[in-house]
Design a protein around this motif. Structure first.
Motif, PDB file in Angstrom:
ATOM      1  N   VAL A   1       0.833  -1.198   0.000  1.00 57.99           N
ATOM      2  CA  VAL A   1       0.000   0.000   0.000  1.00 57.99           C
ATOM      3  C   VAL A   1       0.874   1.258   0.000  1.00 57.99           C
ATOM      4  O   VAL A   1       0.626   2.205  -0.765  1.00 57.99           O
ATOM      5  CB  VAL A   1      -0.952  -0.011   1.221  1.00 57.99           C
ATOM      6  CG1 VAL A   1      -1.643   1.330   1.387  1.00 57.99           C
ATOM      7  CG2 VAL A   1      -1.979  -1.128   1.073  1.00 57.99           C
ATOM      8  N   GLU A   2       1.879   1.291   0.863  1.00 54.74           N
ATOM      9  CA  GLU A   2       2.795   2.431   0.881  1.00 54.74           C
ATOM     10  C   GLU A   2       3.525   2.557  -0.449  1.00 54.74           C
ATOM     11  O   GLU A   2       3.715   3.671  -0.967  1.00 54.74           O
ATOM     12  CB  GLU A   2       3.802   2.274   2.026  1.00 54.74           C
ATOM     13  CG  GLU A   2       4.862   3.345   2.093  1.00 54.74           C
ATOM     14  CD  GLU A   2       4.343   4.715   2.479  1.00 54.74           C
ATOM     15  OE1 GLU A   2       5.071   5.703   2.237  1.00 54.74           O
ATOM     16  OE2 GLU A   2       3.215   4.814   3.031  1.00 54.74           O
TER      17      GLU A   2
ATOM     18  N   LEU B   1       4.116   5.339  -5.786  1.00 53.11           N
ATOM     19  CA  LEU B   1       4.162   5.161  -7.235  1.00 53.11           C
ATOM     20  C   LEU B   1       3.086   5.939  -7.974  1.00 53.11           C
ATOM     21  O   LEU B   1       3.068   5.952  -9.212  1.00 53.11           O
ATOM     22  CB  LEU B   1       4.009   3.673  -7.589  1.00 53.11           C
ATOM     23  CG  LEU B   1       5.155   2.741  -7.203  1.00 53.11           C
ATOM     24  CD1 LEU B   1       4.825   1.316  -7.611  1.00 53.11           C
ATOM     25  CD2 LEU B   1       6.469   3.186  -7.818  1.00 53.11           C
ATOM     26  N   ARG B   2       2.185   6.597  -7.248  1.00 61.72           N
ATOM     27  CA  ARG B   2       1.103   7.313  -7.925  1.00 61.72           C
ATOM     28  C   ARG B   2       1.666   8.360  -8.883  1.00 61.72           C
ATOM     29  O   ARG B   2       2.527   9.144  -8.521  1.00 61.72           O
ATOM     30  CB  ARG B   2       0.222   8.046  -6.900  1.00 61.72           C
ATOM     31  CG  ARG B   2      -0.621   7.163  -6.008  1.00 61.72           C
ATOM     32  CD  ARG B   2      -1.278   8.000  -4.918  1.00 61.72           C
ATOM     33  NE  ARG B   2      -0.275   8.801  -4.225  1.00 61.72           N
ATOM     34  CZ  ARG B   2      -0.418  10.086  -3.907  1.00 61.72           C
ATOM     35  NH1 ARG B   2      -1.534  10.729  -4.221  1.00 61.72           N
ATOM     36  NH2 ARG B   2       0.535  10.738  -3.266  1.00 61.72           N
ATOM     37  N   PRO B   3       1.139   8.404 -10.106  1.00 63.23           N
ATOM     38  CA  PRO B   3       1.563   9.456 -11.029  1.00 63.23           C
ATOM     39  C   PRO B   3       0.932  10.793 -10.654  1.00 63.23           C
ATOM     40  O   PRO B   3       0.006  10.861  -9.850  1.00 63.23           O
ATOM     41  CB  PRO B   3       1.035   8.958 -12.387  1.00 63.23           C
ATOM     42  CG  PRO B   3      -0.150   8.111 -12.034  1.00 63.23           C
ATOM     43  CD  PRO B   3       0.182   7.467 -10.712  1.00 63.23           C
ATOM     44  N   GLU B   4       1.433  11.860 -11.227  1.00 65.12           N
ATOM     45  CA  GLU B   4       0.862  13.184 -10.980  1.00 65.12           C
ATOM     46  C   GLU B   4      -0.603  13.202 -11.406  1.00 65.12           C
ATOM     47  O   GLU B   4      -0.972  12.685 -12.459  1.00 65.12           O
ATOM     48  CB  GLU B   4       1.643  14.233 -11.767  1.00 65.12           C
ATOM     49  CG  GLU B   4       1.200  15.657 -11.492  1.00 65.12           C
ATOM     50  CD  GLU B   4       2.048  16.678 -12.230  1.00 65.12           C
ATOM     51  OE1 GLU B   4       1.722  17.870 -12.178  1.00 65.12           O
ATOM     52  OE2 GLU B   4       3.053  16.263 -12.851  1.00 65.12           O
ATOM     53  N   GLY B   5      -1.453  13.774 -10.577  1.00 61.94           N
ATOM     54  CA  GLY B   5      -2.880  13.831 -10.875  1.00 61.94           C
ATOM     55  C   GLY B   5      -3.610  12.522 -10.641  1.00 61.94           C
ATOM     56  O   GLY B   5      -4.715  12.331 -11.160  1.00 61.94           O
TER      57      GLY B   5
ATOM     58  N   VAL C   1       0.912   7.453   3.558  1.00 58.34           N
ATOM     59  CA  VAL C   1      -0.404   7.388   2.920  1.00 58.34           C
ATOM     60  C   VAL C   1      -1.326   8.433   3.547  1.00 58.34           C
ATOM     61  O   VAL C   1      -1.471   8.500   4.770  1.00 58.34           O
ATOM     62  CB  VAL C   1      -1.011   5.979   3.067  1.00 58.34           C
ATOM     63  CG1 VAL C   1      -2.441   5.957   2.552  1.00 58.34           C
ATOM     64  CG2 VAL C   1      -0.153   4.955   2.335  1.00 58.34           C
ATOM     65  N   ALA C   2      -1.966   9.246   2.705  1.00 55.74           N
ATOM     66  CA  ALA C   2      -2.865  10.304   3.180  1.00 55.74           C
ATOM     67  C   ALA C   2      -4.116  10.332   2.314  1.00 55.74           C
ATOM     68  O   ALA C   2      -4.178  11.049   1.312  1.00 55.74           O
ATOM     69  CB  ALA C   2      -2.163  11.654   3.153  1.00 55.74           C
TER      70      ALA C   2
ATOM     71  N   ILE D   1      -4.640   5.762   9.567  1.00 57.51           N
ATOM     72  CA  ILE D   1      -5.488   6.097   8.415  1.00 57.51           C
ATOM     73  C   ILE D   1      -5.976   7.535   8.470  1.00 57.51           C
ATOM     74  O   ILE D   1      -6.300   8.130   7.444  1.00 57.51           O
ATOM     75  CB  ILE D   1      -6.671   5.104   8.333  1.00 57.51           C
ATOM     76  CG1 ILE D   1      -7.211   5.024   6.898  1.00 57.51           C
ATOM     77  CG2 ILE D   1      -7.790   5.468   9.315  1.00 57.51           C
ATOM     78  CD1 ILE D   1      -8.182   3.888   6.653  1.00 57.51           C
ATOM     79  N   PHE D   2      -6.041   8.125   9.681  1.00 56.12           N
ATOM     80  CA  PHE D   2      -6.444   9.526   9.831  1.00 56.12           C
ATOM     81  C   PHE D   2      -5.202  10.416   9.705  1.00 56.12           C
ATOM     82  O   PHE D   2      -4.628  10.866  10.686  1.00 56.12           O
ATOM     83  CB  PHE D   2      -7.134   9.752  11.168  1.00 56.12           C
ATOM     84  CG  PHE D   2      -8.503   9.148  11.290  1.00 56.12           C
ATOM     85  CD1 PHE D   2      -9.323   9.008  10.184  1.00 56.12           C
ATOM     86  CD2 PHE D   2      -8.976   8.721  12.518  1.00 56.12           C
ATOM     87  CE1 PHE D   2     -10.604   8.458  10.293  1.00 56.12           C
ATOM     88  CE2 PHE D   2     -10.248   8.169  12.648  1.00 56.12           C
ATOM     89  CZ  PHE D   2     -11.059   8.036  11.527  1.00 56.12           C
ATOM     90  N   ALA D   3      -4.785  10.650   8.483  1.00 58.92           N
ATOM     91  CA  ALA D   3      -3.554  11.390   8.209  1.00 58.92           C
ATOM     92  C   ALA D   3      -3.847  12.887   8.104  1.00 58.92           C
ATOM     93  O   ALA D   3      -4.998  13.306   7.915  1.00 58.92           O
ATOM     94  CB  ALA D   3      -2.951  10.887   6.907  1.00 58.92           C
TER      95      ALA D   3
END
Length: 476
Positions: A106-107, A112-116, A183-184, A214-216
């Protein structure tokens, strides 16, 4: 864009050890290799299935080491662990001692998330996670969003983040949260908290601490106002954007709740102090039970935080198809309802199931994993017509029944062969009266008698079917 076609700089040449050849481990290895990392995946197992997966990964440039899950590969700069690996596993302990960062899938997906990339709406809690994430995905889809349920269900999250979704509904276990640091989610909920997985976490405080992540900062914290721990975690969370509660009571400003036979939002309206939005009717919640109404409200809270209109919440609930083995009505035989909640594998889940019915013949037993059942039995004693016990730890439930429900008849089925469930269901039918519910809510894990909880549930369904075909002896 296919995640396997992407190569980006920060991962180039990084030596990464992926611990575990399961679904999430394989997905992590593929994603990392596509980005130029030097990946070694390790697993203590070495069977035909593992070798098949190994061959596929080796074609992508991933080194695979089977039959040895303890030794850390030389030169490792990052460890990505599968959720089931305990923190005290030798490989992870060696990495920690060497100061090597350990993260989970998950982290990794978050990094790895791309922009947007699509925002995350995240769900954790002891019980109800899968139901809520699927309800939420239905609500998001009903609102016209391209959405997907991921995390602990469905598509591996490291694959989903590379696709052009509008939003992801993310189920997160305590294991996954333990290995997550940055993660947020846009919005998140802690559904409930009860003792579970304490053998993995080591203590209740550590288990709760994992859930609390989970409450980031920046997250909309959707908490269970009827659960003291969930409410406390939201209250203590630093930097959250806002807090919104859900409750089975009439909602106050800032809450979602129940008014007569309606689900109502007083948290995400223009003026929560004076304005409420009707979301759905209680009849739209399936299967109907108090804890499932709470599940629906939690999903609605996350959907509303994302801007889903009230009509899409209702449409989503109406289109939601419950997963099997969760308070699943199987049949009515001679005026008795037979309900399969094989997924109720610990006291908190069983308590929620038992609270949904007034007069119950309870089928219970299995592996209790060290959990105490006294409070459960004391709370539900007044609802019990009778009890049928099976499985390895049935004696512990019998002892609790003797202390708190001594007048309730108990049938002990010691058999563990393939026909044992037939004898359990027949015994339950003998105790039941018209209007009763025979409820499989085992409170224990299934592995003493069955491959998993779905197999136990299917055995129950088949036995009820044979009972119905034969004709219940109480039918006239």
């Amino acid at each position: 864009m296919d995640a396997q076609e992407v190569t980006t700089g920060p991962w180039d040449g990084l030596a990464v050890c992926v611990a575990g050849l399961g679904v999430s481990g394989r997905a992590a290895a593929r994603a990392l290799a596509a980005r130029g990392a030097r990946v070694t995946i390790v697993d203590a197992r070495d069977g035909d299935e593992q070798r098949t997966h190994a061959a596929e990964l080796e074609e992508r440039g991933v080194a695979v080491r089977l039959g040895d899950g303890d030794a850390l590969p030389d030169g490792t700069g990052l460890v990505v662990t599968s959720p089931g690996w305990r923190p005290d596993a030798p490989l992870l302990a060696a990495a920690a001692a060497a100061g090597i960062e350990i993260i989970g899938e998950v982290e990794l997906a978050w990094r790895l998330r791309p922009e947007g990339a699509a925002p995350w709406l995240a769900i954790t809690g002891t019980d109800g996670k899968t139901t809520v994430v699927r309800m939420l995905a239905c609500m998001l889809t009903a609102a016209g969003h391209k959405a997907l349920a991921v995390g602990n269900v469905g598509t591996p999250i490291v694959e989903a983040v590379a696709e052009p979704y509008d939003v992801l509904a993310v189920e997160l276990s305590s294991y996954q949260l333990h290995w997550s640091g940055s993660v947020a989610p846009m919005a998140a909920t802690v559904l409930n908290i009860a003792p579970d997985h304490l053998d993995w976490h080591g203590s209740m405080d550590a288990y709760v601490g994992a859930k609390a992540k989970i409450f980031a900062p920046g997250t909309v914290a959707v908490y269970n106002a009827d659960d003291d721990t969930s409410a406390a975690l939201a209250e203590r969370a630093e930097g959250v954007e806002r807090r919104a509660g859900f409750t089975l009571r009439m909602p106050r400003p800032g809450e979602l709740g129940v008014v007569e036979d309606l689900l109502v939002d007083r948290a995400f309206t223009a003026d929560p102090a004076s304005e409420a939005a009707e979301l759905a009717a209680l009849d739209d919640v399936r299967p109907f039970a108090p804890h499932n109404v709470a599940n629906a409200l939690a999903a609605a809270g996350l959907a509303r935080a994302f801007g889903v209109p009230p009509e899409a919440v209702r449409e989503g609930l109406r289109s939601f198809v419950p997963d099997p083995h969760r308070i699943q009505h199987v049949a009515d035989v001679a005026g008795v309802a037979y309900v399969n909640d094989s997924k109720a594998t610990q006291p908190h889940a069983a308590a929620a199931s038992l609270a949904a019915y007034e007069s119950i013949v309870w089928i219970a037993g299995g592996l209790l994993k060290g959990l105490d059942v006294d409070d459960l039995v004391r709370t539900c004693a007044g609802r019990l017509r009778g009890v049928v016990l099976m499985g390895r730890d049935r004696h512990r439930i019998a002892e609790a029944l003797a202390r708190h429900a001594a007048d309730v008849p108990v049938v002990d089925v010691a058999d563990t062969d393939t026909g044992a469930m037939d004898r359990v269901v027949t015994a339950a039918a003998g105790l039941a009266r018209p209007g009763d519910t025979v409820l499989l809510a085992p409170v224990g894990a299934s592995f003493d008698m069955f491959a998993n909880y779905p197999a136990r549930g299917e055995a129950f369904i088949a036995s009820v079917g044979r009972l119905a075909a034969a004709g219940d002896p109480r039918a006239s």
